[in-house]
Design a protein around this motif. Structure first.
Motif, mmCIF file in Angstrom:
data_model
loop_
_atom_site.group_PDB
_atom_site.id
_atom_site.type_symbol
_atom_site.label_atom_id
_atom_site.label_comp_id
_atom_site.label_asym_id
_atom_site.label_seq_id
_atom_site.Cartn_x
_atom_site.Cartn_y
_atom_site.Cartn_z
ATOM 1 N N VAL A 73 0.828 -1.207 0.000
ATOM 2 C CA VAL A 73 0.000 0.000 0.000
ATOM 3 C C VAL A 73 0.863 1.258 0.000
ATOM 4 C CG1 VAL A 73 -1.690 1.329 1.325
ATOM 5 C CG2 VAL A 73 -1.956 -1.144 1.099
ATOM 6 N N SER A 74 1.934 1.257 0.795
ATOM 7 C CA SER A 74 2.831 2.414 0.807
ATOM 8 C C SER A 74 3.453 2.626 -0.567
ATOM 9 C CB SER A 74 3.922 2.224 1.864
ATOM 10 O OG SER A 74 3.370 2.139 3.160
ATOM 11 N N GLY A 75 3.781 1.534 -1.236
ATOM 12 C CA GLY A 75 4.316 1.645 -2.594
ATOM 13 C C GLY A 75 3.311 2.232 -3.571
ATOM 14 N N GLN A 76 2.032 1.925 -3.386
ATOM 15 C CA GLN A 76 0.993 2.508 -4.235
ATOM 16 C C GLN A 76 0.814 3.998 -3.938
ATOM 17 O OE1 GLN A 76 -2.059 -0.441 -3.221
ATOM 18 N NE2 GLN A 76 -2.151 -0.998 -5.382
ATOM 19 N N GLU A 77 0.912 4.376 -2.663
ATOM 20 C CA GLU A 77 0.828 5.796 -2.311
ATOM 21 C C GLU A 77 1.973 6.573 -2.968
ATOM 22 O OE1 GLU A 77 -1.186 5.017 2.118
ATOM 23 O OE2 GLU A 77 0.924 5.582 1.942
ATOM 24 N N HIS A 114 3.410 9.913 -9.878
ATOM 25 C CA HIS A 114 2.686 10.176 -11.134
ATOM 26 C C HIS A 114 2.251 11.634 -11.196
ATOM 27 C CE1 HIS A 114 1.508 5.667 -11.747
ATOM 28 N NE2 HIS A 114 2.794 5.904 -11.900
ATOM 29 N N ARG A 115 1.834 12.154 -10.074
ATOM 30 C CA ARG A 115 1.422 13.560 -10.021
ATOM 31 C C ARG A 115 2.615 14.484 -10.297
ATOM 32 N NH1 ARG A 115 -0.671 16.404 -4.449
ATOM 33 N NH2 ARG A 115 -0.311 18.573 -5.105
ATOM 34 N N MET A 116 3.766 14.172 -9.725
ATOM 35 C CA MET A 116 4.953 14.992 -9.967
ATOM 36 C C MET A 116 5.402 14.894 -11.426
ATOM 37 S SD MET A 116 7.160 14.378 -6.469
ATOM 38 C CE MET A 116 8.470 15.459 -7.030
ATOM 39 N N ALA A 117 5.278 13.708 -12.012
ATOM 40 C CA ALA A 117 5.642 13.547 -13.423
ATOM 41 C C ALA A 117 4.715 14.358 -14.319
ATOM 42 C CB ALA A 117 5.597 12.067 -13.796
ATOM 43 N N ALA A 118 3.422 14.369 -13.995
ATOM 44 C CA ALA A 118 2.464 15.163 -14.783
ATOM 45 C C ALA A 118 2.786 16.651 -14.675
ATOM 46 C CB ALA A 118 1.046 14.883 -14.296
ATOM 47 N N HIS A 119 3.189 17.081 -13.482
ATOM 48 C CA HIS A 119 3.562 18.487 -13.287
ATOM 49 C C HIS A 119 4.795 18.843 -14.121
ATOM 50 C CE1 HIS A 119 3.865 22.267 -10.966
ATOM 51 N NE2 HIS A 119 5.181 22.080 -11.049
ATOM 52 N N HIS A 120 5.781 17.966 -14.122
ATOM 53 C CA HIS A 120 7.000 18.216 -14.898
ATOM 54 C C HIS A 120 6.696 18.279 -16.394
ATOM 55 C CE1 HIS A 120 11.115 18.059 -16.288
ATOM 56 N NE2 HIS A 120 10.864 16.937 -16.947
ATOM 57 N N ASP A 133 -7.897 5.610 -9.256
ATOM 58 C CA ASP A 133 -8.075 4.334 -8.540
ATOM 59 C C ASP A 133 -6.748 3.959 -7.903
ATOM 60 O OD1 ASP A 133 -8.710 1.887 -7.545
ATOM 61 O OD2 ASP A 133 -9.137 0.933 -9.463
ATOM 62 N N LEU A 134 -6.579 4.307 -6.634
ATOM 63 C CA LEU A 134 -5.318 4.058 -5.948
ATOM 64 C C LEU A 134 -4.931 2.588 -5.985
ATOM 65 C CD1 LEU A 134 -3.018 5.119 -4.097
ATOM 66 C CD2 LEU A 134 -4.510 4.606 -2.158
ATOM 67 N N LEU A 135 -5.902 1.697 -5.794
ATOM 68 C CA LEU A 135 -5.598 0.272 -5.680
ATOM 69 C C LEU A 135 -5.172 -0.365 -6.990
ATOM 70 C CD1 LEU A 135 -8.394 -0.884 -3.222
ATOM 71 C CD2 LEU A 135 -6.072 -0.122 -2.725
ATOM 72 N N SER A 136 -5.362 0.338 -8.107
ATOM 73 C CA SER A 136 -4.927 -0.196 -9.402
ATOM 74 C C SER A 136 -3.501 0.218 -9.734
ATOM 75 C CB SER A 136 -5.864 0.289 -10.511
ATOM 76 O OG SER A 136 -5.706 1.685 -10.732
ATOM 77 N N LEU A 137 -2.889 1.100 -8.938
ATOM 78 C CA LEU A 137 -1.549 1.591 -9.231
ATOM 79 C C LEU A 137 -0.489 0.555 -8.866
ATOM 80 C CD1 LEU A 137 -1.774 5.286 -7.982
ATOM 81 C CD2 LEU A 137 -1.932 4.437 -10.320
ATOM 82 N N PRO A 138 0.642 0.582 -9.554
ATOM 83 C CA PRO A 138 1.713 -0.364 -9.227
ATOM 84 C C PRO A 138 2.397 0.001 -7.919
ATOM 85 C CG PRO A 138 2.462 1.184 -10.898
ATOM 86 C CD PRO A 138 0.987 1.456 -10.695
ATOM 87 N N ASN A 139 3.057 -0.966 -7.344
ATOM 88 C CA ASN A 139 3.872 -0.760 -6.151
ATOM 89 C C ASN A 139 5.210 -0.169 -6.586
ATOM 90 O OD1 ASN A 139 5.442 -0.923 -3.855
ATOM 91 N ND2 ASN A 139 5.189 -3.128 -3.558
ATOM 92 N N ALA A 140 5.482 1.075 -6.202
ATOM 93 C CA ALA A 140 6.710 1.749 -6.632
ATOM 94 C C ALA A 140 7.966 1.065 -6.108
ATOM 95 C CB ALA A 140 6.687 3.203 -6.169
ATOM 96 N N PHE A 141 7.837 0.235 -5.077
ATOM 97 C CA PHE A 141 8.998 -0.403 -4.475
ATOM 98 C C PHE A 141 9.263 -1.794 -5.044
ATOM 99 C CE2 PHE A 141 7.153 1.874 -0.552
ATOM 100 C CZ PHE A 141 7.625 3.095 -1.014
ATOM 101 N N ALA A 142 8.363 -2.298 -5.877
ATOM 102 C CA ALA A 142 8.509 -3.655 -6.399
ATOM 103 C C ALA A 142 9.705 -3.730 -7.334
ATOM 104 C CB ALA A 142 7.238 -4.077 -7.132
ATOM 105 N N PRO A 143 10.439 -4.844 -7.315
ATOM 106 C CA PRO A 143 11.557 -5.005 -8.251
ATOM 107 C C PRO A 143 11.064 -4.960 -9.689
ATOM 108 C CG PRO A 143 11.596 -6.701 -6.540
ATOM 109 C CD PRO A 143 10.280 -6.004 -6.432
#
Length: 414
Positions: A80-84, A90-96, A180-190
């Motif tokens: 869940v923390s990885g999804q957060e 993603h928001r920062m990438a959209a801003h950039h 949909d937060l729960l559909s996002l990938p885990n940023a920490f996953a290998p």
């Protein structure tokens, strides 16, 4: 809009020092920034009853000014923390992409130093620990807070860290929706492994356990319950989320509380109404199953809409499921009205009630008991699925496959 989103591992939820740091940080920011205390931080367990957890988190991540990840050995193992983190990244990438600017809006706290290397997304950030002293870098903030001899270091950290958040909040990324937060990938996953010869991806390593739970809710709407004898209408509404079986002792939504228990165990969750799609969830290979928790209102079993469904369910068994009735059935059956409700429930789901092995639970007189029992059964079902997956891998696929059905005296129609 909150100044910061507090992203922490749910396994650290029991840490009283973490609660204290969050409260200290909110007060420090409120004082230094001249901010209303209730608008400073967002932490998921402070959400009011009736808010869907994933929706509330997504809305906060879409608008908060700063993302505060709380590093610990548990944090980078938390799905869940990885999804957060993914949502905010993603928001920062959209801003950039829109502005060409890269805001420094992720300001981590080293609560307890993680073991091993950081995931790439965290390793890319500037390590600011040297600016807070050698004790912070070596032991983490929890030690500074817990030990009296480090009191001055903790207060110094709090002052400087609050200033860092205020500085980062002055140039935040633009708001960006999280559909949909729960559909996002885990940023920490290998990173995914490359495909093997023939284009096939190597099988996932066994033993991880099911990480998704589907709550299937069998309850009538308020309008439906008008014709059910002895139904307390204040417990019901027009949506699943409106069902409050412990009202007036607890006005919380049972659906929201169930999702909350799943979140504390780093599990994805989904809520569905009880219909024929339930049986699709109950079937399938063990290694691909999610957990299925059927939450049943005992008074709603009298509704015609559920009678055929329950009759079919009572002839079915599945290793990945459990039936929960948020009530104290032993107490309920003692009175004449409650006895009628109990008998109708037994007539509908008697096989599940007699099955044993934790397949059916109706011993939850309070919301606190419901949350405790749900936490227990999630662990139990995960264990069943993992054991079944091991058996499936060892058994010849051409061998006999069947599902035992339990029948009590009088057959299925009793």
């Amino acid at each position: 809009m909150r100044h910061f989103f507090f992203s922490y591992a749910r396994s650290d939820l029991v840490d009283v020092y973490l609660d204290r740091f969050y409260e200290d940080l909110c007060r420090e920011l409120s004082t230094r920034g001249g901010l209303p205390l209730d608008s400073v931080g967002f932490i998921d367990r402070n959400q009011p009853s009736g808010a869907l957890w994933a929706t509330a988190l997504g809305e906060a991540l879409a608008e908060c000014l700063v993302f505060v990840p709380v590093y610990s050995p548990h944090y980078f193992a938390s799905h869940v923390s990885g999804q957060e983190w993914s949502a905010f990244a993603h928001r920062m990438a959209a801003h950039h992409k829109a502005t060409g600017e890269r805001p420094n809006s992720i300001v981590p706290v080293w609560w307890l130093p993680p073991r091993g290397e950081l995931p790439p997304v965290a390793d890319e950030l500037q390590d600011s620990r040297d600016g807070f002293g050698k004790e912070y870098k070596q032991f983490g903030l929890k030690t500074l807070l817990r030990r009296r001899d480090y009191r001055s270091q903790y207060l110094g950290f709090l002052e400087r860290y609050a200033e860092m958040i205020l500085e980062a909040a002055a140039a935040p990324p633009a708001p960006h929706p999280v559909p949909d937060l729960l559909s996002l990938p885990n940023a920490f996953a290998p990173a995914e492994r490359p495909a093997a010869a023939g284009g096939r991806v190597p099988a996932a390593r066994a033993g991880g356990g099911a990480r998704k739970v589907v709550f299937v809710v069998a309850v009538g709407r308020r309008d439906d319950m008008l014709n059910v004898a002895h139904a307390e209408l204040d417990m019901y509404g027009q949506e699943l989320v409106d069902w409050r079986p412990y009202h007036p002792a607890s006005s919380g939504s049972i659906v929201v509380r169930a999702q909350g228990v799943a979140f504390t165990r780093d599990m994805e969750s989904q809520v569905l109404p009880a219909d024929d799609s339930l049986f699709t969830l109950l079937d399938g290979p063990a290694e691909r199953q999610c957990l299925v928790v059927l939450i049943v209102d005992p008074r709603s079993v009298e509704l015609a809409a559920f009678q055929e469904l329950f009759a079919r369910l009572d002839r079915t068994r599945s290793s990945n499921s459990v039936v929960l009735v948020p009530s104290d059935l032993d107490e309920l059956r003692k009175g004449p009205q409650g006895g009628h409700v109990y008998n109708r429930l037994y007539a509908s789901l008697g096989n599940w009630m007699e099955a044993g092995g934790g397949a059916f639970r109706g011993d939850m007189p309070s919301m606190e008991d419901f949350e405790r029992v749900l936490g227990q059964v999630l662990v139990e079902i995960q264990g069943r699925i993992m054991r079944m997956a091991e058996v499936v891998r060892r058994v010849n696929e051409a061998g006999p496959q069947f599902r035992p059905v339990l029948t009590g005296p009088g057959g299925l129609g009793r």
